[in-house]
Enzyme design. Structure first.
Site, PDB file in Angstrom:
ATOM      1  N   ARG A   1      -7.613 -14.203  47.497  1.00  0.00           N
ATOM      2  CA  ARG A   1      -6.930 -12.917  47.740  1.00  0.00           C
ATOM      3  C   ARG A   1      -7.621 -11.784  46.972  1.00  0.00           C
ATOM      4  NH1 ARG A   1      -2.846 -10.896  45.087  1.00  0.00           N
ATOM      5  NH2 ARG A   1      -2.360 -12.794  43.952  1.00  0.00           N
TER       6      ARG A   1
ATOM      7  N   HIS B   1      -1.036 -25.343  35.283  1.00  0.00           N
ATOM      8  CA  HIS B   1      -1.023 -23.882  35.255  1.00  0.00           C
ATOM      9  C   HIS B   1      -0.087 -23.412  34.141  1.00  0.00           C
ATOM     10  CE1 HIS B   1      -2.778 -22.720  39.372  1.00  0.00           C
ATOM     11  NE2 HIS B   1      -3.332 -21.904  38.499  1.00  0.00           N
TER      12      HIS B   1
ATOM     13  N   GLU C   1       0.617 -29.525  38.124  1.00  0.00           N
ATOM     14  CA  GLU C   1       0.279 -29.465  39.549  1.00  0.00           C
ATOM     15  C   GLU C   1       0.224 -30.866  40.156  1.00  0.00           C
ATOM     16  OE1 GLU C   1       0.264 -26.826  41.206  1.00  0.00           O
ATOM     17  OE2 GLU C   1       0.050 -25.246  39.695  1.00  0.00           O
TER      18      GLU C   1
ATOM     19  N   CYS D   1      -8.579 -21.876  40.554  1.00  0.00           N
ATOM     20  CA  CYS D   1      -7.909 -23.012  39.899  1.00  0.00           C
ATOM     21  C   CYS D   1      -7.799 -24.199  40.842  1.00  0.00           C
ATOM     22  CB  CYS D   1      -6.531 -22.604  39.382  1.00  0.00           C
ATOM     23  SG  CYS D   1      -6.655 -21.592  37.897  1.00  0.00           S
TER      24      CYS D   1
HETATM   25  N1  PCA Z   1      -6.228 -18.779  37.043  1.00  0.00           N
HETATM   26  C1  PCA Z   1      -6.779 -18.570  38.368  1.00  0.00           C
HETATM   27  C2  PCA Z   1      -8.245 -18.815  38.211  1.00  0.00           C
HETATM   28  C3  PCA Z   1      -8.533 -18.798  36.762  1.00  0.00           C
HETATM   29  C4  PCA Z   1      -7.209 -18.880  36.108  1.00  0.00           C
HETATM   30  O1  PCA Z   1      -6.997 -18.999  34.904  1.00  0.00           O
HETATM   31  C5  PCA Z   1      -6.091 -19.392  39.448  1.00  0.00           C
HETATM   32  O2  PCA Z   1      -4.899 -19.705  39.299  1.00  0.00           O
HETATM   33  O3  PCA Z   1      -6.723 -19.710  40.462  1.00  0.00           O
END
Ligand code: PCA
Length: 223
Positions: free
Chosen positions: A99, A174, A89, A152
Protein backbone atom coordinates in the site's frame (compact mmCIF):
# COMPACT_ATOMS: atom_id res chain seq x y z
CA UNK A 1 49.05 -21.67 31.27
CA UNK A 2 47.38 -24.20 29.00
CA UNK A 3 44.32 -22.79 27.32
CA UNK A 4 41.02 -24.35 28.36
CA UNK A 5 39.45 -26.45 25.64
CA UNK A 6 36.98 -24.39 23.66
CA UNK A 7 33.44 -25.04 24.80
CA UNK A 8 30.99 -25.87 22.05
CA UNK A 9 29.00 -22.75 21.18
CA UNK A 10 25.49 -22.59 22.64
CA UNK A 11 22.66 -23.11 20.18
CA UNK A 12 21.27 -19.91 18.72
CA UNK A 13 17.83 -18.34 18.66
CA UNK A 14 17.69 -15.94 15.71
CA UNK A 15 15.56 -12.88 16.46
CA UNK A 16 15.09 -10.27 13.77
CA UNK A 17 13.65 -6.73 13.84
CA UNK A 18 13.18 -4.10 11.16
CA UNK A 19 14.59 -0.67 10.53
CA UNK A 20 12.09 2.22 10.79
CA UNK A 21 9.70 2.81 7.87
CA UNK A 22 6.72 4.90 6.88
CA UNK A 23 8.13 8.15 8.27
CA UNK A 24 8.77 6.80 11.80
CA UNK A 25 12.17 7.39 13.39
CA UNK A 26 12.18 4.17 15.43
CA UNK A 27 10.87 0.69 14.97
CA UNK A 28 9.96 -1.07 18.23
CA UNK A 29 10.66 -4.46 16.61
CA UNK A 30 14.35 -3.65 16.38
CA UNK A 31 14.49 -2.05 19.84
CA UNK A 32 13.05 -5.28 21.29
CA UNK A 33 15.35 -7.57 19.30
CA UNK A 34 18.47 -5.58 20.14
CA UNK A 35 17.50 -5.47 23.83
CA UNK A 36 17.46 -9.29 23.86
CA UNK A 37 20.67 -9.74 21.83
CA UNK A 38 23.18 -11.89 23.70
CA UNK A 39 20.72 -13.08 26.37
CA UNK A 40 20.43 -16.77 27.16
CA UNK A 41 16.89 -18.08 26.76
CA UNK A 42 16.16 -21.76 27.43
CA UNK A 43 19.88 -22.56 27.09
CA UNK A 44 20.24 -20.82 23.74
CA UNK A 45 21.90 -17.53 22.88
CA UNK A 46 19.70 -14.89 21.29
CA UNK A 47 21.27 -13.28 18.22
CA UNK A 48 19.51 -10.16 16.96
CA UNK A 49 19.69 -9.17 13.29
CA UNK A 50 18.22 -5.98 11.83
CA UNK A 51 16.47 -6.34 8.50
CA UNK A 52 15.99 -3.53 5.99
CA UNK A 53 12.32 -2.66 5.43
CA UNK A 54 12.72 -3.50 1.77
CA UNK A 55 11.13 -6.35 -0.14
CA UNK A 56 14.30 -7.27 -1.99
CA UNK A 57 17.02 -6.79 0.61
CA UNK A 58 15.10 -8.11 3.64
CA UNK A 59 15.18 -11.73 2.53
CA UNK A 60 18.79 -11.49 1.39
CA UNK A 61 19.81 -10.41 4.89
CA UNK A 62 17.52 -12.97 6.53
CA UNK A 63 18.86 -15.88 4.48
CA UNK A 64 22.46 -14.85 5.22
CA UNK A 65 21.62 -14.77 8.94
CA UNK A 66 20.08 -18.25 8.76
CA UNK A 67 23.20 -19.58 7.05
CA UNK A 68 25.54 -17.86 9.50
CA UNK A 69 23.78 -18.75 12.76
CA UNK A 70 22.09 -22.07 11.91
CA UNK A 71 19.54 -21.30 14.63
CA UNK A 72 17.44 -23.85 16.50
CA UNK A 73 14.56 -21.36 16.55
CA UNK A 74 13.94 -18.28 14.41
CA UNK A 75 11.45 -15.52 15.16
CA UNK A 76 10.97 -12.30 13.23
CA UNK A 77 9.40 -9.20 14.74
CA UNK A 78 7.73 -6.27 12.99
CA UNK A 79 5.81 -3.14 13.91
CA UNK A 80 2.06 -3.12 13.36
CA UNK A 81 0.92 0.37 14.36
CA UNK A 82 -2.72 0.30 15.45
CA UNK A 83 -2.63 -3.13 17.04
CA UNK A 84 -3.06 -3.21 20.79
CA UNK A 85 -1.23 -6.40 21.73
CA UNK A 86 1.64 -8.68 20.73
CA UNK A 87 0.19 -10.38 17.64
CA UNK A 88 1.36 -13.95 17.24
CA UNK A 89 0.93 -14.47 13.52
CA UNK A 90 -0.64 -17.74 12.41
CA UNK A 91 -0.13 -17.69 8.63
CA UNK A 92 2.14 -16.23 5.94
CA UNK A 93 0.75 -15.85 2.41
CA UNK A 94 2.58 -15.92 -0.91
CA UNK A 95 1.79 -12.40 -2.08
CA UNK A 96 3.32 -8.94 -1.94
CA UNK A 97 0.82 -6.09 -2.30
CA UNK A 98 2.31 -2.86 -0.98
CA UNK A 99 0.00 0.00 0.00
CA UNK A 100 3.04 2.25 0.56
CA UNK A 101 6.53 2.12 -0.99
CA UNK A 102 9.19 0.24 0.99
CA UNK A 103 12.41 1.95 2.10
CA UNK A 104 13.95 1.37 -1.36
CA UNK A 105 10.88 2.89 -3.03
CA UNK A 106 9.67 -0.45 -4.35
CA UNK A 107 5.92 -1.05 -4.45
CA UNK A 108 5.18 -4.55 -5.72
CA UNK A 109 1.53 -5.25 -6.40
CA UNK A 110 0.22 -8.82 -6.49
CA UNK A 111 3.63 -10.42 -6.93
CA UNK A 112 4.41 -13.77 -5.27
CA UNK A 113 7.04 -13.77 -2.53
CA UNK A 114 8.38 -17.04 -3.98
CA UNK A 115 7.39 -17.85 -7.55
CA UNK A 116 5.80 -21.31 -7.62
CA UNK A 117 5.75 -21.54 -3.80
CA UNK A 118 2.74 -22.80 -1.86
CA UNK A 119 -0.09 -20.31 -1.29
CA UNK A 120 0.69 -20.12 2.42
CA UNK A 121 2.69 -21.47 5.32
CA UNK A 122 1.53 -21.84 8.90
CA UNK A 123 3.72 -20.63 11.72
CA UNK A 124 5.52 -23.56 13.31
CA UNK A 125 5.50 -21.80 16.68
CA UNK A 126 2.99 -22.97 19.31
CA UNK A 127 0.94 -19.80 18.82
CA UNK A 128 -1.83 -20.67 21.29
CA UNK A 129 0.62 -21.69 24.00
CA UNK A 130 2.46 -18.41 23.51
CA UNK A 131 -0.74 -16.33 23.78
CA UNK A 132 -1.75 -18.24 26.92
CA UNK A 133 1.71 -17.89 28.44
CA UNK A 134 1.83 -14.17 27.80
CA UNK A 135 -1.68 -13.64 29.17
CA UNK A 136 -0.66 -15.50 32.33
CA UNK A 137 2.23 -13.08 32.65
CA UNK A 138 0.08 -10.02 32.17
CA UNK A 139 1.35 -9.20 28.69
CA UNK A 140 -1.43 -8.45 26.15
CA UNK A 141 -1.22 -10.96 23.28
CA UNK A 142 -3.49 -12.49 20.66
CA UNK A 143 -3.36 -14.81 17.68
CA UNK A 144 -3.45 -12.84 14.42
CA UNK A 145 -4.85 -14.38 11.26
CA UNK A 146 -2.95 -12.11 8.86
CA UNK A 147 0.45 -10.45 8.81
CA UNK A 148 -0.70 -8.17 5.96
CA UNK A 149 0.87 -8.08 2.50
CA UNK A 150 3.80 -5.73 3.10
CA UNK A 151 7.43 -6.46 4.03
CA UNK A 152 6.54 -8.28 7.27
CA UNK A 153 4.43 -10.92 5.55
CA UNK A 154 7.15 -11.12 2.88
CA UNK A 155 9.80 -11.91 5.50
CA UNK A 156 7.48 -14.27 7.38
CA UNK A 157 6.76 -16.23 4.18
CA UNK A 158 10.45 -16.25 3.21
CA UNK A 159 11.40 -17.47 6.69
CA UNK A 160 8.86 -20.31 6.65
CA UNK A 161 9.88 -21.24 3.10
CA UNK A 162 13.58 -21.35 4.04
CA UNK A 163 12.94 -23.62 7.03
CA UNK A 164 10.15 -25.77 5.58
CA UNK A 165 10.91 -29.45 6.04
CA UNK A 166 13.46 -28.81 8.81
CA UNK A 167 12.96 -29.27 12.54
CA UNK A 168 13.66 -25.60 13.20
CA UNK A 169 10.57 -23.80 14.51
CA UNK A 170 9.92 -20.34 13.15
CA UNK A 171 7.31 -17.64 13.07
CA UNK A 172 6.45 -13.97 13.25
CA UNK A 173 5.25 -11.57 15.94
CA UNK A 174 3.83 -8.13 15.17
CA UNK A 175 4.22 -5.55 17.92
CA UNK A 176 2.30 -2.33 18.69
CA UNK A 177 3.62 1.21 18.67
CA UNK A 178 5.70 2.50 21.53
CA UNK A 179 3.92 5.18 23.63
CA UNK A 180 6.10 7.91 22.06
CA UNK A 181 5.01 6.81 18.55
CA UNK A 182 1.35 6.54 19.52
CA UNK A 183 1.45 10.04 20.99
CA UNK A 184 1.21 11.56 17.51
CA UNK A 185 -1.67 9.29 16.46
CA UNK A 186 -4.59 10.19 18.73
CA UNK A 187 -6.28 7.06 20.04
CA UNK A 188 -3.61 4.65 18.79
CA UNK A 189 -2.76 1.86 21.26
CA UNK A 190 0.78 1.23 22.45
CA UNK A 191 2.85 -0.82 24.88
CA UNK A 192 5.97 0.20 26.80
CA UNK A 193 9.24 -1.22 25.50
CA UNK A 194 9.92 -3.09 28.76
CA UNK A 195 6.58 -4.93 28.52
CA UNK A 196 7.26 -5.93 24.92
CA UNK A 197 10.81 -7.09 25.69
CA UNK A 198 9.48 -9.17 28.57
CA UNK A 199 6.73 -10.63 26.38
CA UNK A 200 9.04 -11.53 23.49
CA UNK A 201 11.54 -13.14 25.88
CA UNK A 202 8.71 -15.28 27.27
CA UNK A 203 7.44 -16.09 23.75
CA UNK A 204 10.93 -17.31 22.81
CA UNK A 205 11.13 -19.40 25.97
CA UNK A 206 7.78 -21.05 25.27
CA UNK A 207 8.63 -21.62 21.60
CA UNK A 208 11.96 -23.20 22.55
CA UNK A 209 10.59 -25.49 25.25
CA UNK A 210 7.02 -26.41 24.25
CA UNK A 211 6.69 -30.09 23.41
CA UNK A 212 3.86 -31.81 21.61
CA UNK A 213 0.96 -30.24 19.77
CA UNK A 214 -0.13 -26.66 20.40
CA UNK A 215 -2.80 -25.94 23.05
CA UNK A 216 -6.34 -26.47 21.80
CA UNK A 217 -7.84 -23.20 22.99
CA UNK A 218 -9.80 -20.67 20.95
CA UNK A 219 -7.92 -17.90 19.22
CA UNK A 220 -10.01 -17.39 16.13
CA UNK A 221 -11.72 -14.35 14.65
CA UNK A 222 -15.16 -13.84 13.10
CA UNK A 223 -13.82 -11.33 10.56
N1 PCA B 1 6.37 -3.54 9.80
C1 PCA B 1 6.02 -3.61 8.40
C2 PCA B 1 7.31 -3.83 7.69
C3 PCA B 1 8.39 -3.52 8.65
C4 PCA B 1 7.72 -3.46 9.97
O1 PCA B 1 8.27 -3.33 11.06
C5 PCA B 1 4.93 -4.63 8.10
O2 PCA B 1 4.09 -4.90 8.98
O3 PCA B 1 4.88 -5.16 6.98
Amino acid sequence: MPRAAARPAAPVILLTGFEPFGGESVNPSWLIASALDGETVAGSTVRAVRLPTEFRASLRVLRAALRRHEPRLAVSLGQAGGRAELSIERIAINVDDARIPDNADARPIDVPVVRGGPAAYFSTLPVKAIVAGLAARGVPAAVSQTAGTFVCNHVFYGLQHALAGTRVRSGFVHVPYLPEQAAVWPGAPSLPLSTMVDGVREALRIAATHVGPDLKVGGGAID
